[in-house]
Scaffold this motif. Sequence first.
Motif, PDB file in Angstrom:
ATOM      1  N   TYR A 126       0.827  -1.207   0.000  1.00 29.71           N
ATOM      2  CA  TYR A 126       0.000   0.000   0.000  1.00 29.71           C
ATOM      3  C   TYR A 126       0.861   1.256   0.000  1.00 29.71           C
ATOM      4  O   TYR A 126       0.590   2.217  -0.707  1.00 29.71           O
ATOM      5  N   LYS A 127       1.897   1.222   0.842  1.00 26.84           N
ATOM      6  CA  LYS A 127       2.758   2.397   0.975  1.00 26.84           C
ATOM      7  C   LYS A 127       3.426   2.760  -0.345  1.00 26.84           C
ATOM      8  O   LYS A 127       3.378   3.915  -0.784  1.00 26.84           O
ATOM      9  N   TRP A 128       4.040   1.773  -0.988  1.00 31.97           N
ATOM     10  CA  TRP A 128       4.776   2.086  -2.203  1.00 31.97           C
ATOM     11  C   TRP A 128       3.868   2.337  -3.403  1.00 31.97           C
ATOM     12  O   TRP A 128       4.205   3.108  -4.301  1.00 31.97           O
ATOM     13  N   HIS A 129       2.700   1.704  -3.402  1.00 30.87           N
ATOM     14  CA  HIS A 129       1.739   2.026  -4.471  1.00 30.87           C
ATOM     15  C   HIS A 129       1.289   3.473  -4.332  1.00 30.87           C
ATOM     16  O   HIS A 129       1.151   4.203  -5.343  1.00 30.87           O
TER      17      HIS A 129
ATOM     18  N   VAL B 296       3.644   1.200 -10.668  1.00 32.75           N
ATOM     19  CA  VAL B 296       2.332   1.634 -10.166  1.00 32.75           C
ATOM     20  C   VAL B 296       1.241   0.677 -10.642  1.00 32.75           C
ATOM     21  O   VAL B 296       0.376   0.249  -9.871  1.00 32.75           O
ATOM     22  N   SER B 297       1.295   0.312 -11.922  1.00 30.15           N
ATOM     23  CA  SER B 297       0.264  -0.560 -12.498  1.00 30.15           C
ATOM     24  C   SER B 297       0.280  -1.949 -11.869  1.00 30.15           C
ATOM     25  O   SER B 297      -0.767  -2.467 -11.450  1.00 30.15           O
ATOM     26  N   PHE B 298       1.463  -2.557 -11.782  1.00 26.97           N
ATOM     27  CA  PHE B 298       1.551  -3.926 -11.254  1.00 26.97           C
ATOM     28  C   PHE B 298       1.242  -3.976  -9.759  1.00 26.97           C
ATOM     29  O   PHE B 298       0.608  -4.924  -9.286  1.00 26.97           O
ATOM     30  N   SER B 299       1.683  -2.972  -9.019  1.00 22.79           N
ATOM     31  CA  SER B 299       1.355  -2.955  -7.587  1.00 22.79           C
ATOM     32  C   SER B 299      -0.141  -2.767  -7.389  1.00 22.79           C
ATOM     33  O   SER B 299      -0.744  -3.357  -6.491  1.00 22.79           O
ATOM     34  N   GLY B 300      -0.766  -1.953  -8.255  1.00 25.03           N
ATOM     35  CA  GLY B 300      -2.219  -1.784  -8.192  1.00 25.03           C
ATOM     36  C   GLY B 300      -2.951  -3.071  -8.516  1.00 25.03           C
ATOM     37  O   GLY B 300      -3.951  -3.415  -7.855  1.00 25.03           O
ATOM     38  N   ILE B 301      -2.457  -3.809  -9.516  1.00 23.68           N
ATOM     39  CA  ILE B 301      -3.063  -5.101  -9.864  1.00 23.68           C
ATOM     40  C   ILE B 301      -2.940  -6.074  -8.695  1.00 23.68           C
ATOM     41  O   ILE B 301      -3.902  -6.767  -8.327  1.00 23.68           O
ATOM     42  N   TRP B 302      -1.754  -6.116  -8.080  1.00 28.28           N
ATOM     43  CA  TRP B 302      -1.523  -7.037  -6.966  1.00 28.28           C
ATOM     44  C   TRP B 302      -2.421  -6.706  -5.778  1.00 28.28           C
ATOM     45  O   TRP B 302      -3.007  -7.592  -5.156  1.00 28.28           O
ATOM     46  N   LEU B 303      -2.574  -5.424  -5.481  1.00 29.53           N
ATOM     47  CA  LEU B 303      -3.464  -5.019  -4.395  1.00 29.53           C
ATOM     48  C   LEU B 303      -4.918  -5.377  -4.722  1.00 29.53           C
ATOM     49  O   LEU B 303      -5.688  -5.761  -3.831  1.00 29.53           O
ATOM     50  N   GLY B 304      -5.287  -5.243  -5.982  1.00 31.02           N
ATOM     51  CA  GLY B 304      -6.636  -5.630  -6.398  1.00 31.02           C
ATOM     52  C   GLY B 304      -6.878  -7.123  -6.227  1.00 31.02           C
ATOM     53  O   GLY B 304      -7.947  -7.544  -5.784  1.00 31.02           O
ATOM     54  N   ILE B 305      -5.861  -7.923  -6.601  1.00 36.81           N
ATOM     55  CA  ILE B 305      -5.976  -9.381  -6.440  1.00 36.81           C
ATOM     56  C   ILE B 305      -6.125  -9.747  -4.966  1.00 36.81           C
ATOM     57  O   ILE B 305      -6.970 -10.572  -4.578  1.00 36.81           O
ATOM     58  N   LYS B 306      -5.313  -9.121  -4.106  1.00 40.09           N
ATOM     59  CA  LYS B 306      -5.391  -9.399  -2.664  1.00 40.09           C
ATOM     60  C   LYS B 306      -6.755  -8.990  -2.107  1.00 40.09           C
ATOM     61  O   LYS B 306      -7.328  -9.691  -1.262  1.00 40.09           O
TER      62      LYS B 306
ATOM     63  N   ARG C 123      -9.272 -11.614  -3.128  1.00 38.69           N
ATOM     64  CA  ARG C 123      -9.096 -12.827  -2.313  1.00 38.69           C
ATOM     65  C   ARG C 123      -9.801 -12.691  -0.970  1.00 38.69           C
ATOM     66  O   ARG C 123     -10.471 -13.600  -0.495  1.00 38.69           O
ATOM     67  N   ARG C 124      -9.608 -11.511  -0.342  1.00 39.63           N
ATOM     68  CA  ARG C 124     -10.238 -11.289   0.960  1.00 39.63           C
ATOM     69  C   ARG C 124     -11.756 -11.318   0.843  1.00 39.63           C
ATOM     70  O   ARG C 124     -12.445 -11.869   1.700  1.00 39.63           O
ATOM     71  N   LYS C 125     -12.290 -10.727  -0.199  1.00 39.04           N
ATOM     72  CA  LYS C 125     -13.729 -10.712  -0.397  1.00 39.04           C
ATOM     73  C   LYS C 125     -14.278 -12.115  -0.624  1.00 39.04           C
ATOM     74  O   LYS C 125     -15.344 -12.477  -0.114  1.00 39.04           O
ATOM     75  N   ILE C 126     -13.523 -12.896  -1.434  1.00 37.03           N
ATOM     76  CA  ILE C 126     -13.963 -14.270  -1.719  1.00 37.03           C
ATOM     77  C   ILE C 126     -13.954 -15.100  -0.449  1.00 37.03           C
ATOM     78  O   ILE C 126     -14.879 -15.875  -0.153  1.00 37.03           O
ATOM     79  N   LYS C 127     -12.878 -14.950   0.377  1.00 38.62           N
ATOM     80  CA  LYS C 127     -12.772 -15.710   1.618  1.00 38.62           C
ATOM     81  C   LYS C 127     -13.904 -15.355   2.579  1.00 38.62           C
ATOM     82  O   LYS C 127     -14.357 -16.187   3.367  1.00 38.62           O
TER      83      LYS C 127
END
Length: 439
Positions: free
Chosen positions: A202-205, A419-429, A432-436
């Motif tokens: 989150y910080k670096w994004h 910025v793009s890849f970190s945003g994608i990774w945060l979106g995936i995480k 995952r939390r929502k699905i769980k």
Amino acid sequence: MDALPDSLPDINSILVRLPESGKTIKKLSVRYFRGQTLFTVKTNDRAYTICSDTLKAVNPLTWESIEHTAKKWVDAPIIKIDTLTERDQWIMYSRYKAEMPIYKFYFNDKQKHQLYISSRTGEVQQFTDKGQRFRAFIGAIPHKFYIPAIRKNTKTWTTLLTIGGVIALIAALSGIYLGVYITYRKYKAKRRIGSPYKNYWYKWHHILGLIFGIFLATFAFSGAMALQRIPSWVIKTHGDYRVSSSQLRGKYLSADSYKLDYRILAKKYPDIKSIEWEHFQEVPIYNIVVGNKEIRIDASSSDVKELYLQPSVVEKAVQSIHKTSELMSTTLINEYDEYYLSKERSLPLPIYKIKVENADNSIYYINPKTGDFKYFNQSRKAKKWIFSGLHYLNIKWLVERPVLWTIAIWLLCLGGACVSFSGIWLGIKYMRRKIKSFF
């Protein structure tokens, strides 16, 4: 291409053999192909291929001649040949439709060359190696949506590129807004500027988004505008948005206008491979291929000299498009300017720069050695900044400093990618939390 033979016929003896006399000739050229000297003549209605030997017809195109052409390109065994009836990844332009079916040759050499030859004319259409194909697959193809299923329909392709750019622009602008808002809230609460996040991602994004977000937005906006015109309600265009070569070059000239006998060129240049009759206004021109180089020859006199158009000729060409009452200024420039610019320095110099004082502030850049030109009006100038300037950093100050340009383009691309890849990774995480939470 094979060199032209020493013995060539008078051009009038070729033209009298046309089935239709009196027609305006729009194209005339000569080359040596499949053991024959062939003249291509194009009128308003049809195109003809005429053999210089009056006793012989044009040799039919055979498989042997196509295979012979292929073997001249690569000194390696042919391992496979495909017959293409549809365009594939490397021949996507619509002009290839007329050449179908196209033969695709695969060579068993280190570079894994692939060669495309038209079944209609026997001429090579495309030539690639594995390095070029690999770089295209990781670069141009995904970047430009250059996928056959999409690219075959130009309208669909253009729409998808524009929509993709708009979505990216919305993502970038919303990210900038949130990043600034969160930073402001922290400053308001603690009187300290910085990222409020403890989590590494989150910080670096957040930090990288604040630094590179504006450039992501400009990349997205310029990408969305890549194939779009500036709307006329934004910048009004009073004259033509584009100026065609035929408009500038003027009416076609008769064969009698060429004072220089084309046969002299075959004696002057032993490795001459083709000759094409061209013109610029009232100046007749031969466009010749010598070795691997194109040269324009001034055919207005019997002396062999390379073309160099005089200012009065190019001014007359521009006047033929615009009103004669519109003032013009002509200068011969020896360095690039903001609208005539090439990072690879591939654009020729010196060149005529002609400014027309009209509502569009028209500018022409005309090469005195070829007659080739570039045209800008207010709308096209704005498009240069919106697309070429923002997307490729095609800005004179940077282009003139190639080391700085390279550093800038790599820094912005890598920063934007982070910025793009970190945003994608945060979106995936997040997903995952929502699905769980549902299970």
